[in-house]
Design an enzyme around this catalytic site. Structure first.
Site, PDB file in Angstrom:
ATOM      1  N   ASN A   9       0.868  -1.104  -0.045  1.00  0.00           N
ATOM      2  CA  ASN A   9      -0.028   0.136   0.082  1.00  0.00           C
ATOM      3  C   ASN A   9       0.926   1.302   0.179  1.00  0.00           C
ATOM      4  OD1 ASN A   9      -1.857   2.136   0.762  1.00  0.00           O
ATOM      5  ND2 ASN A   9      -2.208   1.411   2.535  1.00  0.00           N
ATOM      6  N   TRP A  10       1.016   1.949  -0.981  1.00  0.00           N
ATOM      7  CA  TRP A  10       2.048   2.949  -1.421  1.00  0.00           C
ATOM      8  C   TRP A  10       1.642   4.149  -0.603  1.00  0.00           C
ATOM      9  CZ3 TRP A  10       3.741   2.231  -7.202  1.00  0.00           C
ATOM     10  CH2 TRP A  10       4.387   1.134  -7.169  1.00  0.00           C
ATOM     11  N   HIS A  95      -9.524   0.872   5.276  1.00  0.00           N
ATOM     12  CA  HIS A  95      -8.168   1.266   5.856  1.00  0.00           C
ATOM     13  C   HIS A  95      -8.405   2.289   6.921  1.00  0.00           C
ATOM     14  CE1 HIS A  95      -4.216   2.626   6.440  1.00  0.00           C
ATOM     15  NE2 HIS A  95      -3.793   1.494   5.915  1.00  0.00           N
ATOM     16  N   GLU A  97      -6.641   4.717   8.130  1.00  0.00           N
ATOM     17  CA  GLU A  97      -6.634   5.961   7.742  1.00  0.00           C
ATOM     18  C   GLU A  97      -7.971   6.592   6.841  1.00  0.00           C
ATOM     19  OE1 GLU A  97      -2.987   5.689   5.583  1.00  0.00           O
ATOM     20  OE2 GLU A  97      -1.983   4.919   7.134  1.00  0.00           O
ATOM     21  N   GLY A 171       2.306   2.276  10.814  1.00  0.00           N
ATOM     22  CA  GLY A 171       3.256   3.572  10.727  1.00  0.00           C
ATOM     23  C   GLY A 171       4.072   3.849  11.960  1.00  0.00           C
ATOM     24  N   GLY A 231       2.589  -1.193   4.261  1.00  0.00           N
ATOM     25  CA  GLY A 231       3.134   0.283   3.997  1.00  0.00           C
ATOM     26  C   GLY A 231       4.327   0.573   3.709  1.00  0.00           C
ATOM     27  N   GLY A 232       4.962   1.219   4.797  1.00  0.00           N
ATOM     28  CA  GLY A 232       6.274   2.044   4.609  1.00  0.00           C
ATOM     29  C   GLY A 232       7.383   0.853   3.866  1.00  0.00           C
TER      30      GLY A 232
HETATM   31  P1  PGA Z   1       2.542   0.458   7.426  1.00  0.00           P
HETATM   32  O1  PGA Z   1       1.335   0.613   7.025  1.00  0.00           O
HETATM   33  O2  PGA Z   1       3.496  -1.098   7.088  1.00  0.00           O
HETATM   34  O3  PGA Z   1       3.587   1.648   6.994  1.00  0.00           O
HETATM   35  O4  PGA Z   1       2.534   0.415   8.901  1.00  0.00           O
HETATM   36  C1  PGA Z   1       0.539  -0.670   6.763  1.00  0.00           C
HETATM   37  C2  PGA Z   1      -0.945  -0.176   6.262  1.00  0.00           C
HETATM   38  O5  PGA Z   1      -1.470   1.092   6.595  1.00  0.00           O
HETATM   39  O6  PGA Z   1      -1.484  -0.982   5.379  1.00  0.00           O
END
Ligand code: PGA
Length: 249
Positions: A9-10, A95, A97, A171, A231-232
């Protein structure tokens, strides 16, 4: 037998050039580890470029978000048909976020899941508790509610992947232990079995939240952890390649 599925997930990262380069590296990593399904979710504006880059490979292209209405006055939004035309075969829904920063409720998530499936798009449905909820002992209650609500308007689990992403691990560099992840994944599978019966055994449940090459192998070794939503670390092609490789162990 479930196939491990690792999806990057960019988020709102990359330039057009770096997105294409990253997608090229994902194609190579996917070829090197054919037993693991690889997906990427670039920013919507790069979907077409990335689709052209990964054409002919087995890398699956996902959108990060979309609007469930077919068309209309929704300034700034992309419909699912548009995402599909740009090359996406599925999208993330729910998600944390989106839930926390953009006010997406369980009801909105349910509508988005149903609209995506109606168009034949796959869904990665994200669920997970906050730190407050974990400390308060309500993790399973929260996750079960999100699973039930998110899938309320669909009749089968076809095309559905669940991503368990504890909000406190996203994150933050702080991931759930393999045992913590396994406990919740097993609970989600049991919950799915109540409504969907034997289909629950086949559904892929990814773990997400600060997955790194160093932690991927132990998480993915758990019996109910069938992949990762990254993510990261998915922005670093070497790290993402290592996580994919961990899925084949
Ligand atoms: P992260 O993000 O690996 O940066 O913790 C994961 C995500 O939000 O899908």
């Amino acid at each position: 037998m479930r196939t491990n599925f690792v999806c990057g997930n960019w988020k709102m990262n990359t330039t057009r050039a770096s997105a294409i380069a990253l997608a090229e590296a994902c194609v190579v990593a996917s070829r090197q580890t054919p037993s693991v399904r690889v997906g990427i979710a670039p920013p919507a504006i790069w979907l077409s470029d990335v689709a052209a880059t990964i054409a002919g490979s087995s890398v699956a292209l996902f959108a990060q978000n979309g609007h469930p209405a077919a068309s209309g006055a929704f300034t700034g939004e992309s419909s699912y048909a548009m995402l599909k035309e740009a090359g996406a075969i599925g999208l993330l829904v729910g998600h944390s976020e989106r839930r926390q920063l953009f006010g997406e409720t369980d009801a909105v998530v349910a509508t988005k899941v149903a609209a995506a499936r109606a168009l034949g798009l796959e869904v990665i449905l994200c669920v997970g508790e906050t730190l407050e909820e974990r400390d308060g002992g309500t993790t399973l209650q929260v996750v079960n509610r999100q699973v039930d609500a998110g899938l309320a308007e669909i009749a089968t689990l076809d095309g559905i992947t669940i991503a368990y992403e504890p909000v406190w691990a996203i994150g933050t560099g702080r991931n759930a232990t393999a045992a913590q992840a396994q406990e919740v994944h097993a609970a989600i599978r049991s919950r799915l079995a109540i409504r969907f019966g034997a289909q629950a055994a086949a559904v892929v449940i990814q773990y997400g939240g600060s997955v790194k090459p160093e932690t991927a192998a132990s998480l993915l070794a758990e019996s109910d952890v069938d992949g990762a939503l990254v993510g990261g670390a998915s922005l670093d092609s070497a790290a993402f390649g290592s996580i994919i490789a961990a899925g084949a162990l």
